[in-house]
Design a protein around this motif. Structure first.
Motif, PDB file in Angstrom:
ATOM      1  N   PRO A  14       0.815  -1.228   0.000  1.00 48.70           N
ATOM      2  CA  PRO A  14       0.000   0.000   0.000  1.00 48.70           C
ATOM      3  C   PRO A  14       0.845   1.274   0.000  1.00 48.70           C
ATOM      4  N   LEU A  15       1.984   1.243   0.661  1.00 49.95           N
ATOM      5  CA  LEU A  15       2.857   2.421   0.678  1.00 49.95           C
ATOM      6  C   LEU A  15       3.530   2.610  -0.680  1.00 49.95           C
ATOM      7  N   LEU A  16       3.946   1.519  -1.299  1.00 53.17           N
ATOM      8  CA  LEU A  16       4.561   1.609  -2.626  1.00 53.17           C
ATOM      9  C   LEU A  16       3.584   2.166  -3.649  1.00 53.17           C
ATOM     10  N   ASP A  17       2.326   1.762  -3.536  1.00 52.69           N
ATOM     11  CA  ASP A  17       1.313   2.212  -4.494  1.00 52.69           C
ATOM     12  C   ASP A  17       1.059   3.714  -4.412  1.00 52.69           C
ATOM     13  N   GLN A  18       1.407   4.341  -3.287  1.00 50.45           N
ATOM     14  CA  GLN A  18       1.216   5.786  -3.121  1.00 50.45           C
ATOM     15  C   GLN A  18       2.378   6.607  -3.665  1.00 50.45           C
ATOM     16  N   LEU A  19       3.489   5.941  -3.957  1.00 45.85           N
ATOM     17  CA  LEU A  19       4.694   6.662  -4.362  1.00 45.85           C
ATOM     18  C   LEU A  19       4.741   6.887  -5.866  1.00 45.85           C
ATOM     19  N   ALA A  20       5.215   8.056  -6.235  1.00 49.36           N
ATOM     20  CA  ALA A  20       5.513   8.356  -7.633  1.00 49.36           C
ATOM     21  C   ALA A  20       7.036   8.358  -7.738  1.00 49.36           C
ATOM     22  N   LEU A  21       7.590   7.206  -8.076  1.00 51.97           N
ATOM     23  CA  LEU A  21       9.050   7.106  -8.132  1.00 51.97           C
ATOM     24  C   LEU A  21       9.585   7.791  -9.381  1.00 51.97           C
ATOM     25  N   LEU A  30      12.547  12.142  -5.230  1.00 53.78           N
ATOM     26  CA  LEU A  30      11.687  11.367  -4.339  1.00 53.78           C
ATOM     27  C   LEU A  30      11.441  12.140  -3.047  1.00 53.78           C
ATOM     28  N   CYS A  31      12.478  12.726  -2.485  1.00 53.40           N
ATOM     29  CA  CYS A  31      12.325  13.517  -1.257  1.00 53.40           C
ATOM     30  C   CYS A  31      11.433  14.731  -1.489  1.00 53.40           C
ATOM     31  N   ALA A  32      11.556  15.372  -2.642  1.00 53.43           N
ATOM     32  CA  ALA A  32      10.691  16.518  -2.969  1.00 53.43           C
ATOM     33  C   ALA A  32       9.233  16.072  -3.061  1.00 53.43           C
ATOM     34  N   HIS A  33       8.989  14.915  -3.680  1.00 54.23           N
ATOM     35  CA  HIS A  33       7.634  14.366  -3.786  1.00 54.23           C
ATOM     36  C   HIS A  33       7.061  14.074  -2.396  1.00 54.23           C
ATOM     37  N   LEU A  34       7.867  13.429  -1.548  1.00 53.73           N
ATOM     38  CA  LEU A  34       7.408  13.094  -0.203  1.00 53.73           C
ATOM     39  C   LEU A  34       7.136  14.348   0.622  1.00 53.73           C
ATOM     40  N   SER A  35       7.989  15.331   0.473  1.00 51.09           N
ATOM     41  CA  SER A  35       7.808  16.600   1.192  1.00 51.09           C
ATOM     42  C   SER A  35       6.479  17.246   0.794  1.00 51.09           C
ATOM     43  N   ALA A  36       6.194  17.283  -0.496  1.00 48.42           N
ATOM     44  CA  ALA A  36       4.930  17.860  -0.968  1.00 48.42           C
ATOM     45  C   ALA A  36       3.742  17.020  -0.509  1.00 48.42           C
ATOM     46  N   HIS A  37       3.866  15.713  -0.589  1.00 45.18           N
ATOM     47  CA  HIS A  37       2.789  14.803  -0.196  1.00 45.18           C
ATOM     48  C   HIS A  37       2.476  14.912   1.296  1.00 45.18           C
ATOM     49  N   ARG A  38       3.522  15.039   2.114  1.00 50.67           N
ATOM     50  CA  ARG A  38       3.350  15.119   3.569  1.00 50.67           C
ATOM     51  C   ARG A  38       3.108  16.550   4.050  1.00 50.67           C
ATOM     52  N   ILE A  88      13.236   6.729   5.171  1.00 45.63           N
ATOM     53  CA  ILE A  88      11.954   7.073   4.532  1.00 45.63           C
ATOM     54  C   ILE A  88      10.940   5.967   4.808  1.00 45.63           C
ATOM     55  N   GLY A  89      11.401   4.724   4.825  1.00 46.06           N
ATOM     56  CA  GLY A  89      10.514   3.615   5.172  1.00 46.06           C
ATOM     57  C   GLY A  89       9.909   3.790   6.556  1.00 46.06           C
ATOM     58  N   HIS A  90      10.737   4.164   7.525  1.00 47.53           N
ATOM     59  CA  HIS A  90      10.212   4.430   8.872  1.00 47.53           C
ATOM     60  C   HIS A  90       9.178   5.554   8.829  1.00 47.53           C
ATOM     61  N   MET A  91       9.493   6.578   8.069  1.00 45.67           N
ATOM     62  CA  MET A  91       8.613   7.735   7.976  1.00 45.67           C
ATOM     63  C   MET A  91       7.262   7.334   7.368  1.00 45.67           C
ATOM     64  N   LEU A  92       7.288   6.586   6.273  1.00 45.55           N
ATOM     65  CA  LEU A  92       6.050   6.209   5.591  1.00 45.55           C
ATOM     66  C   LEU A  92       5.218   5.224   6.405  1.00 45.55           C
TER      67      LEU A  92
END
Length: 172
Positions: A14-21, A30-38, A88-92
């Protein structure tokens, strides 16, 4: 063992499916995407020498407003990336530290005020569920295992590509 790994992969899906790699893969986008997403800044920092000397190779620190990932700088770039992905895994997974504040690694970060830190996780070993989840998610992100479940490659080149994390056409 394969059953346990399969369950672990299912928890990561489920976490992988949310990522836009990003393609080609790179940590910074990836970090920029996560920052915007979070909706909170994500900062990458070299691990302070005192933390590395204490045996840490990566840390995730969450404050009220930002996320900070610290990685060992005296290692290969690919290992640094894996450390960042592990954190990032811990974070997600929204993992929490399992130690009390007396056992917290905040002191390893120099002058960082413990009052600012809401959550801090440091790698110690891989025997806990949290560490196994973070490690599996990091591996799956790095090897590009998102989207459809892939068939195991049968030829030598396909196996080599899979081991190196190179995308192949072996999809269901």
């Amino acid at each position: 063992m394969p059953y346990r790994i399969a369950r672990l992969r299912r928890r990561c899906r489920p976490l992988l499916d949310q990522l836009a790699l990003p393609r080609p893969f790179s940590i910074e986008p990836l970090c920029a995407h996560l920052s915007a997403h979070r909706r909170r800044p994500l900062h990458l920092h070299p691990l302070p020498p005192q933390a590395a000397a204490a045996g840490a190779c990566g840390l995730w620190v969450a404050t009220d407003t930002d996320d900070h990932i610290f990685y060992e700088q005296r290692t290969a770039r690919s290992h640094q990336e894996h450390i960042v992905l592990h954190e990032i895994g811990h974070m997600l997974f929204n993992h929490h530290a399992v130690t009390d504040t007396a056992g917290s690694p905040v002191g390893l970060l120099g002058d960082l005020s413990p009052r600012l830190v809401r959550r801090i996780l440091a790698r110690a070993n891989y025997s806990t569920r949290q560490e196994q989840e973070a490690e599996m998610l990091a591996t799956l992100i790095r090897t590009g295992e998102t989207g459809p479940v892939r068939c195991p490659p049968s030829d030598t080149y396909g196996k080599l590509h899979a081991a190196l994390g190179v995308s192949t056409d072996h999809e269901l």
